[in-house]
Design a protein around this motif. Sequence first.
Motif, PDB file in Angstrom:
ATOM      1  N   ALA A 113      -4.538 -62.150 -43.672  1.00  0.00           N
ATOM      2  CA  ALA A 113      -5.776 -61.489 -44.078  1.00  0.00           C
ATOM      3  C   ALA A 113      -5.568 -60.173 -44.815  1.00  0.00           C
ATOM      4  N   THR A 114      -4.555 -59.394 -44.439  1.00  0.00           N
ATOM      5  CA  THR A 114      -4.399 -58.051 -45.014  1.00  0.00           C
ATOM      6  C   THR A 114      -3.258 -57.948 -46.023  1.00  0.00           C
TER       7      THR A 114
ATOM      8  N   THR B 228     -13.293 -50.713 -55.968  1.00  0.00           N
ATOM      9  CA  THR B 228     -13.404 -50.353 -54.551  1.00  0.00           C
ATOM     10  C   THR B 228     -12.411 -49.263 -54.176  1.00  0.00           C
ATOM     11  N   ILE B 229     -11.185 -49.382 -54.657  1.00  0.00           N
ATOM     12  CA  ILE B 229     -10.159 -48.375 -54.374  1.00  0.00           C
ATOM     13  C   ILE B 229     -10.594 -47.008 -54.891  1.00  0.00           C
ATOM     14  N   GLU B 230     -11.232 -46.984 -56.032  1.00  0.00           N
ATOM     15  CA  GLU B 230     -11.665 -45.716 -56.622  1.00  0.00           C
ATOM     16  C   GLU B 230     -12.925 -45.160 -55.959  1.00  0.00           C
ATOM     17  N   LEU B 231     -13.666 -45.986 -55.239  1.00  0.00           N
ATOM     18  CA  LEU B 231     -14.914 -45.554 -54.609  1.00  0.00           C
ATOM     19  C   LEU B 231     -14.705 -44.853 -53.271  1.00  0.00           C
ATOM     20  N   PHE B 232     -13.517 -45.042 -52.639  1.00  0.00           N
ATOM     21  CA  PHE B 232     -13.305 -44.534 -51.298  1.00  0.00           C
ATOM     22  C   PHE B 232     -12.058 -43.652 -51.231  1.00  0.00           C
ATOM     23  N   PRO B 233     -12.061 -42.630 -50.346  1.00  0.00           N
ATOM     24  CA  PRO B 233     -10.913 -41.722 -50.214  1.00  0.00           C
ATOM     25  C   PRO B 233      -9.751 -42.356 -49.459  1.00  0.00           C
ATOM     26  N   THR B 234      -8.597 -41.681 -49.483  1.00  0.00           N
ATOM     27  CA  THR B 234      -7.368 -42.205 -48.900  1.00  0.00           C
ATOM     28  C   THR B 234      -7.516 -42.589 -47.438  1.00  0.00           C
ATOM     29  N   CYS B 235      -8.218 -41.756 -46.651  1.00  0.00           N
ATOM     30  CA  CYS B 235      -8.279 -41.957 -45.198  1.00  0.00           C
ATOM     31  C   CYS B 235      -8.973 -43.257 -44.805  1.00  0.00           C
ATOM     32  N   VAL B 236      -9.780 -43.837 -45.690  1.00  0.00           N
ATOM     33  CA  VAL B 236     -10.468 -45.094 -45.376  1.00  0.00           C
ATOM     34  C   VAL B 236     -10.285 -46.145 -46.471  1.00  0.00           C
ATOM     35  N   ARG B 237      -9.467 -45.834 -47.451  1.00  0.00           N
ATOM     36  CA  ARG B 237      -9.362 -46.703 -48.638  1.00  0.00           C
ATOM     37  C   ARG B 237      -8.872 -48.098 -48.283  1.00  0.00           C
ATOM     38  N   ASN B 238      -7.813 -48.180 -47.475  1.00  0.00           N
ATOM     39  CA  ASN B 238      -7.269 -49.492 -47.128  1.00  0.00           C
ATOM     40  C   ASN B 238      -8.290 -50.301 -46.331  1.00  0.00           C
ATOM     41  N   SER B 239      -8.993 -49.635 -45.416  1.00  0.00           N
ATOM     42  CA  SER B 239      -9.985 -50.331 -44.593  1.00  0.00           C
ATOM     43  C   SER B 239     -11.143 -50.837 -45.440  1.00  0.00           C
ATOM     44  N   ALA B 240     -11.645 -49.987 -46.349  1.00  0.00           N
ATOM     45  CA  ALA B 240     -12.760 -50.387 -47.205  1.00  0.00           C
ATOM     46  C   ALA B 240     -12.360 -51.546 -48.114  1.00  0.00           C
ATOM     47  N   THR B 241     -11.171 -51.448 -48.704  1.00  0.00           N
ATOM     48  CA  THR B 241     -10.699 -52.519 -49.583  1.00  0.00           C
ATOM     49  C   THR B 241     -10.510 -53.812 -48.808  1.00  0.00           C
ATOM     50  N   SER B 242      -9.998 -53.707 -47.586  1.00  0.00           N
ATOM     51  CA  SER B 242      -9.805 -54.887 -46.759  1.00  0.00           C
ATOM     52  C   SER B 242     -11.138 -55.539 -46.397  1.00  0.00           C
ATOM     53  N   LEU B 243     -12.143 -54.732 -46.092  1.00  0.00           N
ATOM     54  CA  LEU B 243     -13.455 -55.279 -45.765  1.00  0.00           C
ATOM     55  C   LEU B 243     -14.083 -55.990 -46.958  1.00  0.00           C
TER      56      LEU B 243
ATOM     57  N   GLY C  30      -9.335 -62.111 -39.204  1.00  0.00           N
ATOM     58  CA  GLY C  30      -8.150 -61.264 -39.299  1.00  0.00           C
ATOM     59  C   GLY C  30      -8.413 -59.984 -40.057  1.00  0.00           C
ATOM     60  N   GLY C  31      -9.194 -60.093 -41.120  1.00  0.00           N
ATOM     61  CA  GLY C  31      -9.517 -58.895 -41.892  1.00  0.00           C
ATOM     62  C   GLY C  31     -10.323 -57.895 -41.091  1.00  0.00           C
ATOM     63  N   LEU C  32     -11.263 -58.396 -40.292  1.00  0.00           N
ATOM     64  CA  LEU C  32     -12.090 -57.507 -39.482  1.00  0.00           C
ATOM     65  C   LEU C  32     -11.294 -56.880 -38.336  1.00  0.00           C
ATOM     66  N   VAL C  33     -10.397 -57.662 -37.737  1.00  0.00           N
ATOM     67  CA  VAL C  33      -9.614 -57.158 -36.608  1.00  0.00           C
ATOM     68  C   VAL C  33      -8.475 -56.248 -37.060  1.00  0.00           C
ATOM     69  N   LEU C  34      -7.833 -56.613 -38.169  1.00  0.00           N
ATOM     70  CA  LEU C  34      -6.639 -55.897 -38.613  1.00  0.00           C
ATOM     71  C   LEU C  34      -6.907 -54.868 -39.702  1.00  0.00           C
ATOM     72  N   ALA C  35      -8.157 -54.771 -40.158  1.00  0.00           N
ATOM     73  CA  ALA C  35      -8.472 -53.980 -41.347  1.00  0.00           C
ATOM     74  C   ALA C  35      -8.003 -52.539 -41.260  1.00  0.00           C
ATOM     75  N   THR C  36      -8.120 -51.902 -40.091  1.00  0.00           N
ATOM     76  CA  THR C  36      -7.852 -50.467 -39.992  1.00  0.00           C
ATOM     77  C   THR C  36      -6.417 -50.128 -39.631  1.00  0.00           C
ATOM     78  N   LEU C  37      -5.602 -51.124 -39.270  1.00  0.00           N
ATOM     79  CA  LEU C  37      -4.245 -50.835 -38.809  1.00  0.00           C
ATOM     80  C   LEU C  37      -3.388 -50.194 -39.889  1.00  0.00           C
ATOM     81  N   ALA C  38      -3.577 -50.605 -41.142  1.00  0.00           N
ATOM     82  CA  ALA C  38      -2.784 -50.028 -42.233  1.00  0.00           C
ATOM     83  C   ALA C  38      -3.186 -48.586 -42.520  1.00  0.00           C
ATOM     84  N   ASP C  39      -4.409 -48.207 -42.168  1.00  0.00           N
ATOM     85  CA  ASP C  39      -4.846 -46.824 -42.349  1.00  0.00           C
ATOM     86  C   ASP C  39      -4.521 -45.961 -41.139  1.00  0.00           C
ATOM     87  N   SER C  40      -4.391 -46.589 -39.967  1.00  0.00           N
ATOM     88  CA  SER C  40      -4.223 -45.799 -38.753  1.00  0.00           C
ATOM     89  C   SER C  40      -2.791 -45.831 -38.241  1.00  0.00           C
ATOM     90  N   SER C  41      -2.477 -46.787 -37.383  1.00  0.00           N
ATOM     91  CA  SER C  41      -1.205 -46.729 -36.657  1.00  0.00           C
ATOM     92  C   SER C  41      -0.011 -47.353 -37.380  1.00  0.00           C
TER      93      SER C  41
END
Length: 520
Positions: free
Chosen positions: A189-190, A430-445, A136-147
């Motif tokens: 997962a998310t 992790t949140i501090e290591l990545f910018p807003t546009c990918v932060r949720n995805s990186a944290t989820s991974l 679920g984390g791998l499939v849904l990881a980017t949805l909170a950052d994208s759509s």
Amino acid sequence: MADSTPLLSQPNSVKSESSPPPLEKHHPSLDSTIERCIGDFGWAQFIQALLVSSAWIFDAQQTFISVFTDAHPTWHCTSNQLDCNSVSNICNLPKNSWAWDFPAYTSIISEWNLECAAYIIAGLPASSFFLGCLVGGLVLATLADSSLGRKNMLFLSCLTMSLSSLLTVFSSNIWVYSALKLVCGFCRATIGTSALVLTIELVGKRWRGQVSVIGFFCFTIGFLSLPAIAYLNRVSSWRSLYLWTSIPGILYSLLVHFFVRESPRWLLVRGRKEEAVATLKSIAPPSHSCSFSEVSFEQEISNNGNVFSTIKMLLQKRWALRRLLLVMVIGFGIGMVYYGMPLGLGNLSFNLYLSVTLNALSEIPSSMFTVLLIGKLNRKFSVLAFTTLSGIFSIMCALKGEVWTRLQIGLELVSFFSACTAFGILLIFTIELFPTCVRNSATSLVRQAIVFGGVFSPMLVAAERRDGISSYVVFGLVIGCCGLFASCLPETRGRALFDTMDEEEHKEKAACNGVGHVLA
């Protein structure tokens, strides 16, 4: 403290690939713009943070509910045979020489006669749950950052997790039960990632570390509620635990849908200016005011493609991929201990309800330690220190002898406390290591890497129960070795959060150039 490169810039500004964009005196950064509108931290933000963080309560309940529903019940001898005693292996005893202390329906082990099943079968439901979390984390990881965004992702995850948990009540065998646990894990997962990122993005940077710990406290409350619910229903069916935890989760999901606000930072990065302004006005105190009429918003264009564009962004940048791999390796080690130790409490010579309660309570000083000292803690050293400490005490849990057996629960608590603290600090790191546009995805991974460690934990615990293989030694070695990779990450304490990959990359290059000048 490094200043953030402004996300809000002139409409037709052109960025150089070789040098960082100049700081605009008349166009403040997104951080300062949002803080000017809503302040550092007000009551509206606190209520939003508390409401969002409450999702962790239900997340914790579904994560650790298997400790009781899948537990090996206690039993007693029903005959006077010499080979039947409290330390006997019931698989080697005649069926009519022993009996369960409580009705068979109190655990899936006794209801479905799994007491002598292979350790893979006994650990299948819990492993299926963590495997579902991983997928679920791998499939849904980017949805909170994208759509979908942070709020909708949180709402849908909580609702589907609670509904699938409710359906678990109707399981008729271990296979149906494991399948539903897989679905439940996939849906939840998310939750933690969406709640954590949404909470942090609603407040000023000075309060991010402290506010993020609200979620950890709520997770502790959910964890702590389990032994209480289980004890009150100790002679009832294991299905009652799923009823008591799933129905409140459904009701909470409705609260999220109607009362939680979307992240204004995410709305701005996505170019939804009007919605962002409306959200800021709804949570801003009357004394604060701001105007967005003279600024335009730079967006991550690649984010407007498909939902996996953020993963592509992470993989394309060498510095981002290196950071991601390192924190995921660390997370794997932490996850094996964090999820494995509560599942293994049934193997200790201690009351299960009390030991789970003590483990849940140990998360409170862990959260207190983090919330009080997060502003002063060096992220790299803290993760390295706590993973090492957890590994040492986990290995000590496996030592034999009467003295060590008495100390076993204390050693386990120190190890679990250290893993909890490392878990919390790693997520903030992790949140501090990545910018807003990918932060949720990186944290989820990273959370999925933590969960991946949990996939193996139930099997190790079941193997120890059946074959005597020490799961605590494996836990200790893995978390200790994985924690060493923290020394390869850049320190983030006190630095501003960036919003685009270009901003973070310019910061990375500047740091590398600075090191080069020092060495020269």
